[in-house]
Scaffold this motif. Structure first.
Motif, PDB file in Angstrom:
ATOM      1  N   PHE A  58      29.817  71.722  18.669  1.00  0.00           N
ATOM      2  CA  PHE A  58      30.928  70.887  19.118  1.00  0.00           C
ATOM      3  C   PHE A  58      30.540  69.924  20.236  1.00  0.00           C
ATOM      4  O   PHE A  58      31.229  68.942  20.469  1.00  0.00           O
ATOM      5  CB  PHE A  58      32.118  71.749  19.554  1.00  0.00           C
ATOM      6  CG  PHE A  58      32.842  72.337  18.383  1.00  0.00           C
ATOM      7  CD1 PHE A  58      33.459  71.530  17.449  1.00  0.00           C
ATOM      8  CD2 PHE A  58      32.876  73.704  18.200  1.00  0.00           C
ATOM      9  CE1 PHE A  58      34.119  72.067  16.358  1.00  0.00           C
ATOM     10  CE2 PHE A  58      33.531  74.256  17.116  1.00  0.00           C
ATOM     11  CZ  PHE A  58      34.152  73.436  16.192  1.00  0.00           C
ATOM     12  N   TYR A  59      29.444  70.208  20.939  1.00  0.00           N
ATOM     13  CA  TYR A  59      28.997  69.337  22.022  1.00  0.00           C
ATOM     14  C   TYR A  59      28.168  68.166  21.518  1.00  0.00           C
ATOM     15  O   TYR A  59      28.051  67.150  22.183  1.00  0.00           O
ATOM     16  CB  TYR A  59      28.154  70.141  23.035  1.00  0.00           C
ATOM     17  CG  TYR A  59      27.754  69.330  24.238  1.00  0.00           C
ATOM     18  CD1 TYR A  59      28.641  69.150  25.281  1.00  0.00           C
ATOM     19  CD2 TYR A  59      26.507  68.744  24.306  1.00  0.00           C
ATOM     20  CE1 TYR A  59      28.288  68.388  26.385  1.00  0.00           C
ATOM     21  CE2 TYR A  59      26.146  67.985  25.416  1.00  0.00           C
ATOM     22  CZ  TYR A  59      27.045  67.816  26.435  1.00  0.00           C
ATOM     23  OH  TYR A  59      26.685  67.061  27.521  1.00  0.00           O
ATOM     24  N   ARG A  60      27.616  68.261  20.329  1.00  0.00           N
ATOM     25  CA  ARG A  60      26.643  67.295  19.824  1.00  0.00           C
ATOM     26  C   ARG A  60      27.119  65.862  20.003  1.00  0.00           C
ATOM     27  O   ARG A  60      28.276  65.521  19.768  1.00  0.00           O
ATOM     28  CB  ARG A  60      26.317  67.570  18.370  1.00  0.00           C
ATOM     29  CG  ARG A  60      27.459  67.294  17.467  1.00  0.00           C
ATOM     30  CD  ARG A  60      27.094  67.552  16.039  1.00  0.00           C
ATOM     31  NE  ARG A  60      28.307  67.343  15.256  1.00  0.00           N
ATOM     32  CZ  ARG A  60      28.457  67.690  14.040  1.00  0.00           C
ATOM     33  NH1 ARG A  60      27.480  68.273  13.405  1.00  0.00           N
ATOM     34  NH2 ARG A  60      29.590  67.472  13.417  1.00  0.00           N
ATOM     35  N   GLY A  61      26.194  65.028  20.449  1.00  0.00           N
ATOM     36  CA  GLY A  61      26.456  63.616  20.589  1.00  0.00           C
ATOM     37  C   GLY A  61      27.242  63.218  21.821  1.00  0.00           C
ATOM     38  O   GLY A  61      27.572  62.053  21.992  1.00  0.00           O
ATOM     39  N   ARG A  62      27.545  64.129  22.701  1.00  0.00           N
ATOM     40  CA  ARG A  62      28.335  63.790  23.889  1.00  0.00           C
ATOM     41  C   ARG A  62      27.603  62.803  24.790  1.00  0.00           C
ATOM     42  O   ARG A  62      28.214  61.943  25.372  1.00  0.00           O
ATOM     43  CB  ARG A  62      28.673  65.045  24.704  1.00  0.00           C
ATOM     44  CG  ARG A  62      29.534  65.984  23.963  1.00  0.00           C
ATOM     45  CD  ARG A  62      30.958  65.764  24.298  1.00  0.00           C
ATOM     46  NE  ARG A  62      31.723  66.802  23.633  1.00  0.00           N
ATOM     47  CZ  ARG A  62      32.947  66.655  23.222  1.00  0.00           C
ATOM     48  NH1 ARG A  62      33.560  65.523  23.431  1.00  0.00           N
ATOM     49  NH2 ARG A  62      33.571  67.610  22.612  1.00  0.00           N
TER      50      ARG A  62
END
Length: 93
Positions: free
Chosen positions: A85-89
């Protein structure tokens, strides 16, 4: 039959259980951070690291630690979900 709340039978109730889970948590957070840095944060690297971690526990760790391999699952699942869910933040900021 031993109760779940008896010493040595509860969740993370012994030093070997805590050691396996804590080392796994730190290892999976590092792997997840590297995955995010490389732009491949889909949770797969953490799950791959879980397989490697369990293999190392089962083949090279002393039996007292190898018997607690399931605590690596307890550590890996939340880390894999957070990484997914954190990917690409960092790209969105």
């Amino acid at each position: 039959m031993a109760s779940f709340f008896d010493p040595g039978h509860g969740f993370l109730s012994s030093a070997d259980e805590i050691a396996v889970a804590l080392l796994a948590l730190v290892f999976f957070v590092v792997v997840g951070s590297v995955a995010e840095y490389l732009g491949d944060a889909k949770g797969g690297m953490v799950l791959g690291a879980l397989v490697g971690y369990v293999a190392v526990l089962l083949y090279w760790a002393p039996p007292v630690f190898a018997n607690e391999w399931h605590y690596a699952l307890v550590a890996a699942v939340p880390v894999a979900v957070l990484v997914y869910f954190y990917r690409g933040r960092r790209d969105r900021s």
